[in-house]
Design a protein around this motif. Sequence first.
Motif, short mmCIF file in Angstrom:
data_model
loop_
_atom_site.label_atom_id
_atom_site.label_comp_id
_atom_site.label_asym_id
_atom_site.label_seq_id
_atom_site.Cartn_x
_atom_site.Cartn_y
_atom_site.Cartn_z
N ARG A 43 2.40 17.62 11.62
CA ARG A 43 2.78 18.88 11.59
C ARG A 43 1.04 19.80 11.40
O ARG A 43 1.12 21.06 11.45
CB ARG A 43 3.33 19.17 10.04
N SER A 44 0.14 19.05 11.02
CA SER A 44 -1.04 19.72 10.77
C SER A 44 -2.07 19.92 11.89
O SER A 44 -1.73 19.25 12.78
CB SER A 44 -2.03 18.71 9.88
N ASP A 45 -2.39 21.14 12.09
CA ASP A 45 -3.29 21.39 13.25
C ASP A 45 -4.63 20.87 13.05
O ASP A 45 -5.79 21.00 13.96
CB ASP A 45 -3.52 22.92 13.22
N CYS A 46 -4.95 20.27 11.94
CA CYS A 46 -6.32 19.71 11.63
C CYS A 46 -6.64 18.27 12.15
O CYS A 46 -5.57 17.49 12.21
CB CYS A 46 -6.47 19.63 10.02
N PRO A 47 -7.57 18.22 12.72
CA PRO A 47 -8.00 16.72 13.52
C PRO A 47 -8.08 15.90 12.24
O PRO A 47 -8.63 16.08 11.11
CB PRO A 47 -9.22 16.95 14.10
N ILE A 48 -7.47 14.39 12.49
CA ILE A 48 -7.45 13.58 11.34
C ILE A 48 -7.77 12.13 12.13
O ILE A 48 -7.57 11.87 13.27
CB ILE A 48 -6.17 13.39 10.72
N VAL A 49 -8.69 11.55 11.38
CA VAL A 49 -8.98 10.19 11.77
C VAL A 49 -8.83 9.21 10.82
O VAL A 49 -9.40 9.37 9.39
CB VAL A 49 -10.39 10.22 12.32
N LEU A 50 -8.44 8.01 11.03
CA LEU A 50 -8.16 7.01 10.11
C LEU A 50 -9.55 6.00 10.13
O LEU A 50 -9.94 5.79 11.26
CB LEU A 50 -6.90 6.03 10.47
N ALA A 51 -9.81 5.61 8.84
CA ALA A 51 -11.16 4.71 8.83
C ALA A 51 -10.88 3.58 7.88
O ALA A 51 -10.12 3.74 6.68
CB ALA A 51 -12.20 5.33 7.91
N GLY A 52 -10.73 2.42 8.86
CA GLY A 52 -10.44 1.05 7.90
C GLY A 52 -8.92 1.05 7.50
O GLY A 52 -8.46 0.35 6.53
N SER A 53 -8.23 1.68 8.27
CA SER A 53 -6.66 1.88 8.18
C SER A 53 -5.86 1.86 9.33
O SER A 53 -6.30 2.69 10.39
CB SER A 53 -6.45 3.10 7.13
N VAL A 54 -4.78 1.15 9.38
CA VAL A 54 -4.10 0.99 10.62
C VAL A 54 -2.83 1.61 10.81
O VAL A 54 -2.05 1.81 9.65
CB VAL A 54 -3.68 -0.64 10.85
N ASP A 55 -2.49 2.04 11.84
CA ASP A 55 -1.10 2.72 11.98
C ASP A 55 -0.49 1.98 13.33
O ASP A 55 -1.16 2.16 14.42
CB ASP A 55 -1.32 4.19 12.11
N ILE A 56 0.43 1.33 13.06
CA ILE A 56 1.02 0.65 14.45
C ILE A 56 1.64 1.41 15.39
O ILE A 56 1.67 1.20 16.54
CB ILE A 56 2.06 -0.40 13.86
N ASN A 57 1.78 2.75 15.02
CA ASN A 57 2.44 3.83 15.87
C ASN A 57 1.11 4.25 16.53
O ASN A 57 1.40 5.17 17.63
CB ASN A 57 3.01 5.04 15.14
N ASN A 58 -0.19 4.34 16.16
CA ASN A 58 -1.28 4.73 16.82
C ASN A 58 -1.12 6.33 16.80
O ASN A 58 -1.42 7.10 17.92
CB ASN A 58 -1.47 4.34 18.54
N SER A 59 -0.38 6.97 15.67
CA SER A 59 -0.27 8.37 15.66
C SER A 59 -1.45 9.18 15.62
O SER A 59 -1.41 10.30 16.11
CB SER A 59 0.72 8.70 14.59
#
Length: 333
Positions: free
Chosen positions: A140-156
């Motif tokens: 929902r956010s228009d803001c760029p987000i990056v994960l650091a040292g955290s996994v997301d199996i969906n690669n969202s």
Amino acid sequence: MEKQNVTIYDVARESGVSMATVSRVLNGNSNVRQATKEKVLKVIDDLDYRPNAVARGLASKKTTTVGVIIPDVTDGYFSSLARGIDDIATMYKYNIILANSDDNPDKEASVLNTLLSKQVDGIIFMGNEINDDLRADFKRSDCPIVLAGSVDINNSVPSVNIDYADAVMNETERLIKNGNSRIAFASGSMKQDVNKEYRLKGYVSALENNNIKFDDKLVFETKGTYEDGYDLAEKIINDKITAAVATNDELAAGILNGMTDRGVSVPQDFELFTSNNTKLAKMMRPQLSSITQPLYDIGAVAMRLLTKIMNKEEIDNRYVVLGYEIVERDSTK
């Protein structure tokens, strides 16, 4: 003139230049004569002028501020990542708003919305669990987000990590080569994909590669605390387990002390590997063998990736996997 009332107009008037010229000086624009620049900077210093970040953000549509969500500021793993983030943010002239989420999904959503309301230009998220609600909030956010040292199996969203499955497989196989067949997998919450979908699979792969039958009774799910590890030692002894892989250093420290206090010699009678190589791994006696993650680099690369996304630069890889190493200390033979 009161300091808090000083505006860019006052600086322009005192300098005898236009507000546009003052703005160019403040933004580091090279299209200003050196003598003019020095005069403006002197007035800025004399008046103790501080640019209004909110006003500048409204004008440029940028606040040059990045939100960083961290699950526990006291955790050595995440604080090391944060150092890398902060250094690169400083290099690219971004300010950091650090928000602690207490590793709580409800608070993570609240903190995320609070940062978005502050009009941050981007967010770096560090957390142990990426659930569907959080993914929806990210989307929902228009803001760029990056994960650091955290996994997301969906690669969202874009991310920076190591290959956790391969790393745990590597350390488990080293324990097998040392003659161990009853190896425990001591884990934090299995709700966390990094444990269930990556580390556990690496452990199972190592067993399969060496024709050792997987026994789910050797998998211990805990809250990942020192106390959990200390209490787990009794179970490890009773089940005649000769080695263990722990998913974090605090849990491993508890296991080590629990075994030592119960008279078990490490590494002669019991071997132990941990996963994060924080300062705690070297503070323990014997020192803990561990996967070594480039924690600072994970944070730094995540911040650099975020700057590229925010500035709409071309990106070769949105899902960065950095290298890891294994360091063998005194908790293994």
